[in-house]
Design a protein around this motif. Structure first.
Motif, PDB file in Angstrom:
ATOM      1  N   THR A 167       2.665  43.153  41.991  1.00 21.85           N
ATOM      2  CA  THR A 167       1.649  42.241  41.460  1.00 21.85           C
ATOM      3  C   THR A 167       1.966  41.837  40.025  1.00 21.85           C
ATOM      4  OG1 THR A 167      -0.092  43.163  42.875  1.00 21.85           O
ATOM      5  CG2 THR A 167      -0.802  42.010  40.884  1.00 21.85           C
ATOM      6  N   LEU A 168       2.419  42.789  39.216  1.00 20.46           N
ATOM      7  CA  LEU A 168       2.631  42.533  37.791  1.00 20.46           C
ATOM      8  C   LEU A 168       4.004  41.947  37.485  1.00 20.46           C
ATOM      9  CD1 LEU A 168       0.992  45.811  36.447  1.00 20.46           C
ATOM     10  CD2 LEU A 168       0.072  43.500  36.207  1.00 20.46           C
ATOM     11  N   ALA A 169       4.971  42.161  38.360  1.00 16.63           N
ATOM     12  CA  ALA A 169       6.335  41.715  38.091  1.00 16.63           C
ATOM     13  C   ALA A 169       6.453  40.217  37.813  1.00 16.63           C
ATOM     14  CB  ALA A 169       7.248  42.107  39.252  1.00 16.63           C
ATOM     15  N   PRO A 170       5.717  39.332  38.539  1.00 18.92           N
ATOM     16  CA  PRO A 170       5.856  37.899  38.267  1.00 18.92           C
ATOM     17  C   PRO A 170       5.450  37.488  36.849  1.00 18.92           C
ATOM     18  CG  PRO A 170       4.894  38.237  40.428  1.00 18.92           C
ATOM     19  CD  PRO A 170       4.899  39.571  39.753  1.00 18.92           C
ATOM     20  N   LEU A 171       4.765  38.368  36.114  1.00 19.69           N
ATOM     21  CA  LEU A 171       4.401  38.050  34.730  1.00 19.69           C
ATOM     22  C   LEU A 171       5.592  38.200  33.786  1.00 19.69           C
ATOM     23  CD1 LEU A 171       0.859  39.713  34.484  1.00 19.69           C
ATOM     24  CD2 LEU A 171       1.433  37.308  34.916  1.00 19.69           C
ATOM     25  N   GLY A 172       6.722  38.663  34.313  1.00 13.75           N
ATOM     26  CA  GLY A 172       7.939  38.750  33.512  1.00 13.75           C
ATOM     27  C   GLY A 172       7.882  39.753  32.386  1.00 13.75           C
ATOM     28  N   PRO A 173       7.480  41.003  32.637  1.00 18.47           N
ATOM     29  CA  PRO A 173       7.405  41.980  31.555  1.00 18.47           C
ATOM     30  C   PRO A 173       8.759  42.236  30.913  1.00 18.47           C
ATOM     31  CG  PRO A 173       7.268  43.072  33.692  1.00 18.47           C
ATOM     32  CD  PRO A 173       7.150  41.605  33.947  1.00 18.47           C
ATOM     33  N   ARG A 174       8.720  42.535  29.625  1.00 19.18           N
ATOM     34  CA  ARG A 174       9.954  42.899  28.933  1.00 19.18           C
ATOM     35  C   ARG A 174      10.556  44.152  29.553  1.00 19.18           C
ATOM     36  NH1 ARG A 174       9.474  43.172  22.598  1.00 19.18           N
ATOM     37  NH2 ARG A 174       7.642  44.444  23.011  1.00 19.18           N
ATOM     38  N   PHE A 175       9.705  45.083  29.926  1.00 20.82           N
ATOM     39  CA  PHE A 175      10.139  46.296  30.612  1.00 20.82           C
ATOM     40  C   PHE A 175       8.928  46.951  31.245  1.00 20.82           C
ATOM     41  CE2 PHE A 175       9.152  47.550  26.249  1.00 20.82           C
ATOM     42  CZ  PHE A 175       8.374  48.680  26.408  1.00 20.82           C
ATOM     43  N   VAL A 176       9.182  47.856  32.173  1.00 17.35           N
ATOM     44  CA  VAL A 176       8.140  48.723  32.705  1.00 17.35           C
ATOM     45  C   VAL A 176       8.610  50.155  32.483  1.00 17.35           C
ATOM     46  CG1 VAL A 176       7.344  47.031  34.381  1.00 17.35           C
ATOM     47  CG2 VAL A 176       9.085  48.686  35.056  1.00 17.35           C
ATOM     48  N   SER A 177       7.702  51.030  32.095  1.00 15.50           N
ATOM     49  CA  SER A 177       8.084  52.408  31.796  1.00 15.50           C
ATOM     50  C   SER A 177       7.398  53.365  32.752  1.00 15.50           C
ATOM     51  CB  SER A 177       7.746  52.754  30.342  1.00 15.50           C
ATOM     52  OG  SER A 177       6.343  52.789  30.132  1.00 15.50           O
ATOM     53  N   VAL A 178       8.006  54.535  32.900  1.00 13.91           N
ATOM     54  CA  VAL A 178       7.476  55.570  33.786  1.00 13.91           C
ATOM     55  C   VAL A 178       7.343  56.855  32.989  1.00 13.91           C
ATOM     56  CG1 VAL A 178       7.774  56.853  35.933  1.00 13.91           C
ATOM     57  CG2 VAL A 178       8.610  54.495  35.763  1.00 13.91           C
ATOM     58  N   THR A 179       6.155  57.452  33.029  1.00 11.82           N
ATOM     59  CA  THR A 179       5.853  58.609  32.186  1.00 11.82           C
ATOM     60  C   THR A 179       6.548  59.875  32.681  1.00 11.82           C
ATOM     61  OG1 THR A 179       3.849  59.156  33.427  1.00 11.82           O
ATOM     62  CG2 THR A 179       3.619  57.643  31.560  1.00 11.82           C
ATOM     63  N   TYR A 180       6.510  60.876  31.803  1.00 18.45           N
ATOM     64  CA  TYR A 180       7.173  62.161  32.005  1.00 18.45           C
ATOM     65  C   TYR A 180       6.127  63.226  31.762  1.00 18.45           C
ATOM     66  CZ  TYR A 180      11.395  65.190  31.464  1.00 18.45           C
ATOM     67  OH  TYR A 180      12.403  66.108  31.605  1.00 18.45           O
ATOM     68  N   GLY A 181       5.792  64.022  32.762  1.00 17.51           N
ATOM     69  CA  GLY A 181       4.683  64.961  32.658  1.00 17.51           C
ATOM     70  C   GLY A 181       4.873  66.019  31.595  1.00 17.51           C
ATOM     71  N   ALA A 182       3.767  66.623  31.168  1.00 18.60           N
ATOM     72  CA  ALA A 182       3.797  67.675  30.146  1.00 18.60           C
ATOM     73  C   ALA A 182       4.764  68.778  30.560  1.00 18.60           C
ATOM     74  CB  ALA A 182       2.398  68.247  29.943  1.00 18.60           C
ATOM     75  N   GLY A 183       5.606  69.171  29.614  1.00 19.32           N
ATOM     76  CA  GLY A 183       6.569  70.218  29.900  1.00 19.32           C
ATOM     77  C   GLY A 183       7.655  69.817  30.880  1.00 19.32           C
ATOM     78  N   GLY A 184       7.830  68.517  31.096  1.00 24.45           N
ATOM     79  CA  GLY A 184       8.832  68.054  32.040  1.00 24.45           C
ATOM     80  C   GLY A 184       8.434  68.260  33.485  1.00 24.45           C
ATOM     81  N   SER A 185       7.124  68.363  33.730  1.00 22.19           N
ATOM     82  CA  SER A 185       6.626  68.718  35.064  1.00 22.19           C
ATOM     83  C   SER A 185       6.878  67.646  36.119  1.00 22.19           C
ATOM     84  CB  SER A 185       5.127  69.028  34.999  1.00 22.19           C
ATOM     85  OG  SER A 185       4.407  67.938  34.454  1.00 22.19           O
ATOM     86  N   THR A 186       7.173  66.420  35.712  1.00 24.48           N
ATOM     87  CA  THR A 186       7.446  65.358  36.694  1.00 24.48           C
ATOM     88  C   THR A 186       8.886  64.861  36.589  1.00 24.48           C
ATOM     89  OG1 THR A 186       6.777  63.538  35.227  1.00 24.48           O
ATOM     90  CG2 THR A 186       5.036  64.602  36.529  1.00 24.48           C
ATOM     91  N   ARG A 187       9.769  65.707  36.065  1.00 23.71           N
ATOM     92  CA  ARG A 187      11.134  65.260  35.763  1.00 23.71           C
ATOM     93  C   ARG A 187      11.796  64.559  36.950  1.00 23.71           C
ATOM     94  NH1 ARG A 187      15.168  69.750  33.582  1.00 23.71           N
ATOM     95  NH2 ARG A 187      13.632  69.663  31.892  1.00 23.71           N
ATOM     96  N   GLU A 188      11.798  65.206  38.118  1.00 27.58           N
ATOM     97  CA  GLU A 188      12.475  64.625  39.271  1.00 27.58           C
ATOM     98  C   GLU A 188      11.773  63.369  39.763  1.00 27.58           C
ATOM     99  OE1 GLU A 188      13.945  65.902  43.780  1.00 27.58           O
ATOM    100  OE2 GLU A 188      13.178  67.415  42.389  1.00 27.58           O
ATOM    101  N   ARG A 189      10.433  63.396  39.817  1.00 28.69           N
ATOM    102  CA  ARG A 189       9.694  62.228  40.293  1.00 28.69           C
ATOM    103  C   ARG A 189       9.840  61.057  39.331  1.00 28.69           C
ATOM    104  NH1 ARG A 189       4.367  63.088  40.317  1.00 28.69           N
ATOM    105  NH2 ARG A 189       4.339  65.232  39.579  1.00 28.69           N
TER     106      ARG A 189
END
Length: 312
Positions: A44-66
């Motif tokens: 839905t948001l991609a057609p707005l042409g974002p400069r970038f999209v970021s993906v968070t990293y859980g506390a203590g690296g808890s989501t490292r693989e995901r």
């Protein structure tokens, strides 16, 4: 009855020209259903042409693989520029460097470099004895690995661990001096708060781009948990606005969009042209605000987030 002509300042969105640039933040999904919601939001948001999209990293690296899997998929299956969050918590320099090299090999050229939080909320930060001590060291280390584009965090209302505003700004200066390209602020709910912080940073000689982070709020209780970890202030009037709307999700969405859109409109009037949205993996509120600010998708364009067809 004669109605007098309107006078005074223009309406909040009267003079928007669509001359803004945006970026969007997501978090890595835990379930198949959450993954479907995430990818629907990206599309839905991609057609707005974002400069970038970021993906968070859980506390203590808890989501490292995901986190890595989500960022790698965005880089692999879309034309969007994907940025991976990376923190210093509970990892050696060698481990973090290996993660950064894996991102570079996966085509990821942008890192959001953060000190990070400990796994248990409220525990004071402790640097790994063989790790990076802070975000400034992390930025310098990443620059030695590859010419990453690097974004760092900024705190308009001062990070809870900072002694005072001067120390907080000095920390930001050290991150920029280490090689960061821009700072993205933690969320806030007063345009004046951002303008004051921007002016203080400029007075210190910080000339890097400072992008306001926008969190459209539809759940005040959830937002309070976020705010407690980052030192953001939630004004009392926001609680009053959402009173009685627990069982009215559409009304909550409307109120949330109104509050966030007004703030973004005032930021725009103050010269802001770059916005970073904390989407919480939902597209509607961020898309609506971008629309009010005049941002539109190209008239004829295939969604850059559409997965590419795989050869049989």
């Amino acid at each position: 009855m004669t109605i007098a002509p309107a006078t005074g300042a223009p309406a909040l969105f009267e003079n928007v020209a669509g001359d803004i640039a945006v970026s969007f933040e997501f978090f890595p999904p835990k379930t198949e259903k959450m993954e479907q919601t995430l990818w629907e939001s990206i599309q839905t948001l991609a057609p707005l042409g974002p400069r970038f999209v970021s993906v968070t990293y859980g506390a203590g690296g808890s989501t490292r693989e995901r986190t890595h899997n989500t960022v790698a998929r965005i880089a692999r299956e879309t034309s969007l520029s994907a940025a991976a969050h990376l923190t210093c918590v509970q990892a050696t320099k060698a481990e973090i460097d290996d993660i950064a090299r894996a991102y570079w090999d996966a085509g990821v050229r942008h890192i959001v470099a953060l000190r990070g939080d400990m796994p248990t909320l409220g525990d004071p930060f402790e640097a790994h004895p063989e790790g990076y001590a802070n975000a400034a060291e992390l930025v310098a280390g990443l620059k030695k690995i590859a010419p990453f584009e690097i974004s760092v965090a900024a705190y308009p209302e001062c990070h809870p661990d900072s002694r005072n505003r001067a120390a907080d700004l000095d920390n930001l200066w050290r991150k920029i001096d280490a090689g960061a390209d821009r700072a993205i602020t933690q969320f806030f709910f007063s345009p004046e708060c951002f303008f004051r912080f921007r002016d203080q940073a400029a007075a210190m000689g910080i000339d890097a781009e400072i992008v306001p982070g926008i969190l459209p709020v539809s759940n005040v209780a959830q937002t309070r948990k976020f705010a407690g970890a980052c030192g953001a202030n939630i004004p009392d009037w926001m609680d009053r606005l959402f009173e009685g709307l627990d069982d009215l999700p559409a009304a909550r969405q409307l109120v949330a969009a109104t509050v966030a859109a007004e703030m973004c409109g005032r930021l725009y009037q103050g010269g802001v042209r770059h916005f970073h949205f904390y989407t919480l993996n939902r597209a509607e509120l961020s898309y609506a605000i971008c629309h009010l600010l005049g941002l539109r998708p190209p008239k004829a364009q295939d969604s850059p987030a559409q997965p590419q067809e795989q050869a049989a």
